[in-house]
Design a protein around this motif. Structure first.
Motif, PDB file in Angstrom:
ATOM      1  N   CYS A 111      43.479  42.887  49.405  1.00 44.66           N
ATOM      2  CA  CYS A 111      43.340  44.339  49.570  1.00 44.66           C
ATOM      3  C   CYS A 111      42.167  44.893  48.777  1.00 44.66           C
ATOM      4  O   CYS A 111      42.005  46.116  48.674  1.00 44.66           O
ATOM      5  N   GLY A 112      41.353  44.006  48.205  1.00 46.37           N
ATOM      6  CA  GLY A 112      40.135  44.430  47.526  1.00 46.37           C
ATOM      7  C   GLY A 112      40.228  44.552  46.023  1.00 46.37           C
ATOM      8  O   GLY A 112      39.289  45.027  45.384  1.00 46.37           O
ATOM      9  N   ALA A 113      41.342  44.125  45.436  1.00 44.65           N
ATOM     10  CA  ALA A 113      41.497  44.261  43.988  1.00 44.65           C
ATOM     11  C   ALA A 113      40.575  43.314  43.242  1.00 44.65           C
ATOM     12  O   ALA A 113      40.319  42.183  43.684  1.00 44.65           O
ATOM     13  N   SER A 114      40.086  43.770  42.093  1.00 41.86           N
ATOM     14  CA  SER A 114      39.381  42.878  41.187  1.00 41.86           C
ATOM     15  C   SER A 114      40.385  41.919  40.582  1.00 41.86           C
ATOM     16  O   SER A 114      41.604  42.139  40.633  1.00 41.86           O
ATOM     17  N   ALA A 115      39.893  40.842  39.987  1.00 42.34           N
ATOM     18  CA  ALA A 115      40.795  39.878  39.358  1.00 42.34           C
ATOM     19  C   ALA A 115      41.604  40.529  38.247  1.00 42.34           C
ATOM     20  O   ALA A 115      42.802  40.257  38.078  1.00 42.34           O
ATOM     21  N   ALA A 116      40.970  41.432  37.481  1.00 44.17           N
ATOM     22  CA  ALA A 116      41.657  42.106  36.374  1.00 44.17           C
ATOM     23  C   ALA A 116      42.754  43.028  36.890  1.00 44.17           C
ATOM     24  O   ALA A 116      43.869  43.058  36.339  1.00 44.17           O
ATOM     25  N   THR A 117      42.462  43.779  37.950  1.00 46.68           N
ATOM     26  CA  THR A 117      43.469  44.667  38.524  1.00 46.68           C
ATOM     27  C   THR A 117      44.634  43.868  39.079  1.00 46.68           C
ATOM     28  O   THR A 117      45.804  44.213  38.860  1.00 46.68           O
ATOM     29  N   ALA A 118      44.335  42.795  39.795  1.00 54.30           N
ATOM     30  CA  ALA A 118      45.393  41.961  40.359  1.00 54.30           C
ATOM     31  C   ALA A 118      46.281  41.394  39.260  1.00 54.30           C
ATOM     32  O   ALA A 118      47.513  41.409  39.361  1.00 54.30           O
ATOM     33  N   ARG A 119      45.670  40.893  38.202  1.00 52.52           N
ATOM     34  CA  ARG A 119      46.443  40.291  37.103  1.00 52.52           C
ATOM     35  C   ARG A 119      47.351  41.319  36.443  1.00 52.52           C
ATOM     36  O   ARG A 119      48.540  41.064  36.214  1.00 52.52           O
ATOM     37  N   SER A 120      46.835  42.510  36.146  1.00 53.93           N
ATOM     38  CA  SER A 120      47.641  43.538  35.499  1.00 53.93           C
ATOM     39  C   SER A 120      48.794  43.990  36.386  1.00 53.93           C
ATOM     40  O   SER A 120      49.934  44.145  35.926  1.00 53.93           O
ATOM     41  N   LEU A 121      48.511  44.206  37.655  1.00 53.26           N
ATOM     42  CA  LEU A 121      49.544  44.688  38.564  1.00 53.26           C
ATOM     43  C   LEU A 121      50.626  43.636  38.793  1.00 53.26           C
ATOM     44  O   LEU A 121      51.823  43.950  38.798  1.00 53.26           O
ATOM     45  N   VAL A 122      50.228  42.401  38.952  1.00 51.33           N
ATOM     46  CA  VAL A 122      51.209  41.331  39.187  1.00 51.33           C
ATOM     47  C   VAL A 122      52.047  41.088  37.939  1.00 51.33           C
ATOM     48  O   VAL A 122      53.263  40.882  38.024  1.00 51.33           O
ATOM     49  N   ASP A 123      51.436  41.123  36.769  1.00 54.83           N
ATOM     50  CA  ASP A 123      52.201  40.962  35.526  1.00 54.83           C
ATOM     51  C   ASP A 123      53.280  42.043  35.411  1.00 54.83           C
ATOM     52  O   ASP A 123      54.433  41.761  35.064  1.00 54.83           O
ATOM     53  N   ALA A 124      52.913  43.291  35.698  1.00 54.63           N
ATOM     54  CA  ALA A 124      53.867  44.392  35.600  1.00 54.63           C
ATOM     55  C   ALA A 124      54.960  44.270  36.657  1.00 54.63           C
ATOM     56  O   ALA A 124      56.138  44.565  36.394  1.00 54.63           O
ATOM     57  N   THR A 125      54.588  43.836  37.852  1.00 52.78           N
ATOM     58  CA  THR A 125      55.566  43.672  38.929  1.00 52.78           C
ATOM     59  C   THR A 125      56.583  42.599  38.581  1.00 52.78           C
ATOM     60  O   THR A 125      57.797  42.777  38.762  1.00 52.78           O
ATOM     61  N   LEU A 126      56.117  41.472  38.060  1.00 55.29           N
ATOM     62  CA  LEU A 126      57.022  40.396  37.665  1.00 55.29           C
ATOM     63  C   LEU A 126      57.894  40.800  36.485  1.00 55.29           C
ATOM     64  O   LEU A 126      59.065  40.403  36.396  1.00 55.29           O
ATOM     65  N   SER A 127      57.348  41.584  35.570  1.00 50.65           N
ATOM     66  CA  SER A 127      58.132  42.058  34.439  1.00 50.65           C
ATOM     67  C   SER A 127      59.306  42.903  34.921  1.00 50.65           C
ATOM     68  O   SER A 127      60.438  42.759  34.442  1.00 50.65           O
ATOM     69  N   ALA A 128      59.054  43.785  35.889  1.00 48.45           N
ATOM     70  CA  ALA A 128      60.131  44.602  36.446  1.00 48.45           C
ATOM     71  C   ALA A 128      61.161  43.740  37.150  1.00 48.45           C
ATOM     72  O   ALA A 128      62.371  43.945  37.006  1.00 48.45           O
ATOM     73  N   ALA A 129      60.697  42.756  37.914  1.00 42.49           N
ATOM     74  CA  ALA A 129      61.608  41.906  38.681  1.00 42.49           C
ATOM     75  C   ALA A 129      62.450  41.016  37.786  1.00 42.49           C
ATOM     76  O   ALA A 129      63.635  40.774  38.065  1.00 42.49           O
ATOM     77  N   CYS A 130      61.870  40.515  36.705  1.00 38.02           N
ATOM     78  CA  CYS A 130      62.569  39.557  35.840  1.00 38.02           C
ATOM     79  C   CYS A 130      63.391  40.219  34.740  1.00 38.02           C
ATOM     80  O   CYS A 130      64.445  39.711  34.355  1.00 38.02           O
TER      81      CYS A 130
END
Length: 333
Positions: free
Chosen positions: A24-43
């Motif tokens: 979707c066009g995210a930079s590597a830094a944006t992807a990493r931050s968003l995925v980390d936060a998403t997994l934190s919520a899920a776990c």
């Protein structure tokens, strides 16, 4: 009919979510931050604002509500005050970039504040305080969003759901104390889910377009959420807005953009206050754990999903198959 769920490892979901963000066009830094936060919520936190909310982020990247390559501008107007302009990107990236500095300043001055404007919605607010608790800090986080909630039955939307989160450290391996709740009677994602499943919502959650209380989620989507506890919840929403949008210079909820439509950043605010408790009590975490055990013995619910904190890539997450399909549609075949 029960939803079909599939089991995937944290590593598998991290890979899928990262590929979707990058597609979707995210930079590597944006992807990493968003995925980390998403997994934190899920776990560890509130799964309903983990992967279900990720779809909103992905769609917003595609439609222009998130600048997926934005790099925050971070300044220090005062020794214990960190200010970030997300420049239309995600809220989590600015916080991640300032995180080590925030911890260091809290430990140096006893208290430090991070405030950010011009971002997309903050996602699961517990993410911010959970991280700080893991580093031994007591913290509070507040965020506003576009107007979704009326101050009372019959009123027009004037506040976002305006959540507030609080975190405090406990001795490992026990999970930290994390309180994460909206000023509204429920999160907006729960209304959306109920509408998609054609399931009635409890009375007192929302009103329809005329301002009348409704149990029809489809009408609620077009109406307004209601605060918990009447005017007391509305007061909390106002407090949150002053701390988040007021301190950061972000848009007030009445002026913020919709996080699910349009092609501009909602420009909402996030403020995180971090406090070092060992300044006055080196045994803070242990003393807190002892007290919480007493409360639990007396029947008090102390927030926290599990007694042990931490997940690794061997852990398994159950995810709705339809939701997984929605995420996969953003990844080119």
């Amino acid at each position: 009919m029960a939803e079909e769920e599939v089991n995937l490892s944290v590593a598998e979901l991290r890979d899928i979510a990262t590929r979707a963000c990058l597609a979707c066009g995210a930079s590597a830094a944006t992807a990493r931050s968003l995925v980390d936060a998403t997994l934190s919520a899920a776990c560890h936190g509130r799964p309903e604002v983990g992967f279900p909310h990720l779809v909103d982020y992905l769609m917003s990247m595609v439609e222009g509500r998130i600048d997926a390559k934005a790099w925050p501008r971070i300044e220090h107007p005062l020794p214990a005050f960190i200010h970030s302009d997300a420049r239309g990107g995600i809220a989590q990236l600015g916080f991640d970039l300032a995180y080590e500095d925030l911890v260091k300043r809290a430990q140096t001055f006893g208290i430090a504040l991070f405030s950010q404007r011009n971002s997309y919605t903050a996602g699961e607010l517990g993410y911010y305080v959970r991280r700080l608790a893991a580093d031994g800090l007591v913290s509070m986080a507040v965020a506003n969003a576009h107007a979704l909630m009326a101050a009372a039955v019959g009123g027009k939307p004037v506040f976002g759901t305006n959540p507030l989160a609080f975190g405090a450290p406990l001795p490992a391996p026990r999970a930290p104390l994390v309180i994460d709740q909206a000023a509204s009677a429920t999160a907006f994602v729960n209304i959306i889910r109920a509408a998609a499943d054609n399931v009635a919502i409890p009375e007192g959650w929302a009103t329809d377009q005329t301002g009348a209380v409704t149990t029809d989620p489809a009408k609620a989507v077009l109406g307004a959420l209601l605060p918990f506890g009447g005017y007391k919840g509305a007061n909390i929403a106002l407090l949150v807005e002053v701390l988040s949008a007021g301190l950061s210079g972000a848009a007030w909820s009445l002026d913020a953009g919709d996080f699910r439509s349009g092609d501009r950043s909602p420009n909402v605010g996030l403020t995180v206050i971090a406090i070092d408790p060992v300044a006055t009590d080196p045994s803070f975490a242990v003393r807190g754990a002892d007290h919480f055990r007493r409360l639990e013995d007396l029947g008090v619910h102390v927030p926290g999903r599990s007694s042990v904190y931490g997940a690794d890539d061997a852990d398994v997450i159950r995810i709705d198959a339809r939701l997984l399909d929605d995420i996969m549609t953003f990844i080119p075949s």
